[in-house]
Design an enzyme around this catalytic site. Structure first.
Site, PDB file in Angstrom:
ATOM      1  N   LYS A  11       0.844  -1.205   0.000  1.00  0.00           N
ATOM      2  CA  LYS A  11       0.000   0.000   0.000  1.00  0.00           C
ATOM      3  C   LYS A  11       0.870   1.242   0.000  1.00  0.00           C
ATOM      4  CE  LYS A  11       0.696   1.584   4.386  1.00  0.00           C
ATOM      5  NZ  LYS A  11       1.467   2.787   4.660  1.00  0.00           N
ATOM      6  N   VAL A 104      10.986  -4.426   3.403  1.00  0.00           N
ATOM      7  CA  VAL A 104      10.797  -4.626   4.844  1.00  0.00           C
ATOM      8  C   VAL A 104      10.942  -3.272   5.543  1.00  0.00           C
ATOM      9  CG1 VAL A 104      11.793  -5.731   6.888  1.00  0.00           C
ATOM     10  CG2 VAL A 104      11.644  -6.999   4.732  1.00  0.00           C
ATOM     11  N   GLY A 107       7.478   1.343   4.898  1.00  0.00           N
ATOM     12  CA  GLY A 107       6.327   2.252   4.867  1.00  0.00           C
ATOM     13  C   GLY A 107       5.310   1.841   3.827  1.00  0.00           C
ATOM     14  N   ALA A 109       3.547  -1.303   4.193  1.00  0.00           N
ATOM     15  CA  ALA A 109       2.700  -2.325   4.813  1.00  0.00           C
ATOM     16  C   ALA A 109       3.057  -3.749   4.402  1.00  0.00           C
ATOM     17  CB  ALA A 109       1.216  -2.048   4.548  1.00  0.00           C
ATOM     18  N   GLY A 111       4.555  -6.176   6.104  1.00  0.00           N
ATOM     19  CA  GLY A 111       4.172  -7.147   7.141  1.00  0.00           C
ATOM     20  C   GLY A 111       2.658  -7.300   7.199  1.00  0.00           C
ATOM     21  N   SER A 112       1.950  -6.184   7.080  1.00  0.00           N
ATOM     22  CA  SER A 112       0.484  -6.221   7.126  1.00  0.00           C
ATOM     23  C   SER A 112      -0.072  -6.994   5.924  1.00  0.00           C
ATOM     24  CB  SER A 112      -0.086  -4.803   7.110  1.00  0.00           C
ATOM     25  OG  SER A 112       0.458  -4.063   8.176  1.00  0.00           O
ATOM     26  N   ASP A 145      -2.923  -1.547   9.496  1.00  0.00           N
ATOM     27  CA  ASP A 145      -3.021  -1.542   8.028  1.00  0.00           C
ATOM     28  C   ASP A 145      -3.552  -2.856   7.464  1.00  0.00           C
ATOM     29  OD1 ASP A 145      -1.860   0.989   7.913  1.00  0.00           O
ATOM     30  OD2 ASP A 145       0.172   0.197   7.684  1.00  0.00           O
TER      31      ASP A 145
HETATM   32  O1  C5P Z   1      -0.990  -1.187  14.207  1.00  0.00           O
HETATM   33  P1  C5P Z   1       0.445  -1.491  13.972  1.00  0.00           P
HETATM   34  O2  C5P Z   1       0.914  -2.693  14.768  1.00  0.00           O
HETATM   35  O3  C5P Z   1       0.809  -1.619  12.533  1.00  0.00           O
HETATM   36  O4  C5P Z   1       1.256  -0.239  14.515  1.00  0.00           O
HETATM   37  C1  C5P Z   1       2.628  -0.285  14.723  1.00  0.00           C
HETATM   38  C2  C5P Z   1       3.036   0.897  15.599  1.00  0.00           C
HETATM   39  O5  C5P Z   1       2.871   2.107  14.863  1.00  0.00           O
HETATM   40  C3  C5P Z   1       2.214   1.092  16.844  1.00  0.00           C
HETATM   41  O6  C5P Z   1       2.737   0.351  17.922  1.00  0.00           O
HETATM   42  C4  C5P Z   1       2.334   2.582  17.094  1.00  0.00           C
HETATM   43  O7  C5P Z   1       3.589   2.888  17.688  1.00  0.00           O
HETATM   44  C5  C5P Z   1       2.384   3.154  15.689  1.00  0.00           C
HETATM   45  N1  C5P Z   1       1.058   3.577  15.205  1.00  0.00           N
HETATM   46  C6  C5P Z   1       0.476   4.712  15.751  1.00  0.00           C
HETATM   47  N2  C5P Z   1      -0.743   5.131  15.298  1.00  0.00           N
HETATM   48  C7  C5P Z   1      -1.383   4.476  14.309  1.00  0.00           C
HETATM   49  C8  C5P Z   1      -0.810   3.330  13.731  1.00  0.00           C
HETATM   50  C9  C5P Z   1       0.423   2.905  14.211  1.00  0.00           C
HETATM   51  O8  C5P Z   1       1.053   5.340  16.662  1.00  0.00           O
HETATM   52  N3  C5P Z   1      -2.566   4.925  13.867  1.00  0.00           N
END
Ligand code: C5P
Length: 307
Positions: A11, A104, A107, A109, A111-112, A145
Site C-alpha cells: 500500500k 521490509v 512504509g 505495509a 508485514g500487514s 493496516d
Molecule cells: O498497528 P500497527 O501494529 O501496525 O502499529 C505499529 C506501531 O505504529 C504502533 O505500535 C504505534 O507505535 C504506531 N502507530 C500509531 N498510530 C497508528 C498506527 C500505528 O502510533 N494509527
C-alpha cells in the site's frame, strides 16, 4: 499435500492526516490508501505436525542485503495463522512460505500484507469459509493496516487506520518508488512526530484534504500530484535527511508529485503515464540516490487466491 497460494499488494498513502497520540499509544488518523502492484506471495501448505512453520525468501535488488525478518511467533504472519486457528477453534499444523517483494520496514505495509495473505490462504486451506467481516475483525487486531491490505483498491482509513471504506477512484496511476537502504520502524517515526509536536490539539479529528478525493474522482493525475500530503513526512525526513535529496531529484525530473510513503523510508513519485514513469525511473536509477527503483501501478485488488 494440499496448498493454497495467495498474492497480497503493498500500500501507499496518498493522504495521511495524523492527530495527537491517544491514551492507548496509537494516533488517530485519516488516510487515503491505495494498493499497488508490488506484491508478496504466500503459500500455505498442510503440515504433518501441529505448529506453524515459516520460511521467507526475498526478491531484493541486486547487491542489497534485505533486512531479515524473524521466523518465530514474533512474525506477524505467524500471529495471523495463530489468530485464525484460535478463532476457528482448530488445532492444525501449517507450513507458510513467503516470497517477499515488498520492502521490509519500508512504509508500504509489507508485514500487514503478509498477515492479510495468511488469513486468506489459511482460511481457504482449512475450508473455513470465514465471512469477510470476521476476517476484517481479525485483521484489525493484527495491525492497523491489515484490514486495508485485505480489501485493496483505493480506500479511506480512519480510527488508527483499521476502519476502511472504498473511495471512488477513476483510472490508473503510475507510481515510481524509490526504495531506500535500511528500513524505518513505524513506532520510531510516530515518536519523532510526537517530539516535533506537529499534531493538532487533542480531540481534533484529523481530516483528509478534499482535493485528494476530488482528484481521484476525476481521475486527474496532475491534480492528485499536487494534492498528495503526509503529516508524517517531516518526522521521517528528520530521521532520514538523505531522503530530501531523493525527493528533490524526482521533482526536478518532472514528477507530478512526490511524497514519503506512510512512515517511510520509501519515497513515491507520481508520473503522468507509463512512459513518463519509465523516464522517471531511469533518471532516479541513474542518479544512484537510492537502493532500488520500482515502477508500480494502482489501484489493484487486495489479497487474492492465485492457486
Ligand atoms: O498497528 P500497527 O501494529 O501496525 O502499529 C505499529 C506501531 O505504529 C504502533 O505500535 C504505534 O507505535 C504506531 N502507530 C500509531 N498510530 C497508528 C498506527 C500505528 O502510533 N494509527
Amino acid at each position: 499435500m494440499r496448498s493454497v497460494t495467495v498474492r497480497a499488494s503493498a500500500k501507499i498513502n496518498l493522504a495521511l492526516a495524523v492527530g495527537r497520540r491517544r491514551a492507548d499509544g496509537y494516533h488517530p488518523l485519516a488516510t487515503v490508501y491505495q494498493a499497488v502492484d508490488l506484491c508478496d506471495e504466500v503459500r500455505a501448505s498442510d503440515a504433518a505436525d501441529p505448529g506453524i512453520e515459516l520460511a521467507i525468501t526475498y526478491d531484493s535488488p541486486p547487491g542489497a542485503e534485505p533486512a531479515r525478518l524473524p521466523l518465530d511467533e514474533t512474525n506477524i504472519a505467524h500471529a495471523a495463522a495463530r489468530a485464525l486457528l484460535a478463532h476457528a477453534r482448530l488445532e492444525r499444523g501449517v507450513s507458510l512460505t513467503i516470497r517477499k517483494a515488498i520492502p521490509v520496514s519500508g512504509g508500504m505495509a509489507g508485514g500487514s500484507a503478509d498477515a492479510a495473505a495468511v488469513l486468506v490462504a489459511c482460511d481457504a486451506l482449512w475450508d473455513l469459509g470465514t465471512p469477510r467481516a470476521e476476517l476484517a475483525k481479525l485483521a484489525a487486531e493484527l495491525g492497523s493496516d491489515v484490514p486495508f491490505c485485505l480489501l485493496g483498491g483505493t480506500a479511506m482509513g480512519t480510527g488508527r487506520g483499521e476502519l476502511v471504506s472504498p473511495v471512488l477512484a477513476r483510472g490508473s496511476y503510475h507510481w515510481v518508488l524509490a526504495l531506500a537502504a535500511g528500513g524505518l520502524p513505524t513506532p520510531s517515526v510516530y515518536a519523532a512526530f510526537d517530539r516535533l509536536d506537529g499534531a493538532p490539539p487533542a480531540g481534533e479529528t484529523p481530516q483528509v484534504a478534499p482535493a485528494v478525493l476530488a482528484a481521484l474522482r476525476s481521475g486527474d493525475p496532475a491534480a492528485l500530484g499536487l494534492a498528495l500530503h503526509n503529516d508524517l513526512q517531516e518526522a521521517t525526513l528528520a530521521l532520514r535527511p538523505d531522503l530530501a535529496g531523493t525527493m528533490a531529484l524526482g521533482e526536478e525530473c518532472g514528477a507530478l508529485g512526490s511524497l514519503v510513503s506512510g512512515s517511510g523510508p520509501t519515497v513515491m513519485f507520481l508520473a503522468a503515464d507509463g512512459e513518463h514513469a519509465l523516464d522517471l525511473a531511469l533518471a532516479l536509477s541513474g542518479a544512484n540516490v537510492c537502493a532500488d527503483v520500482v515502477q508500480a501501478v494502482g489501484p489493484v485488488p487486495g489479497v487474492r487466491v492465485i492457486g
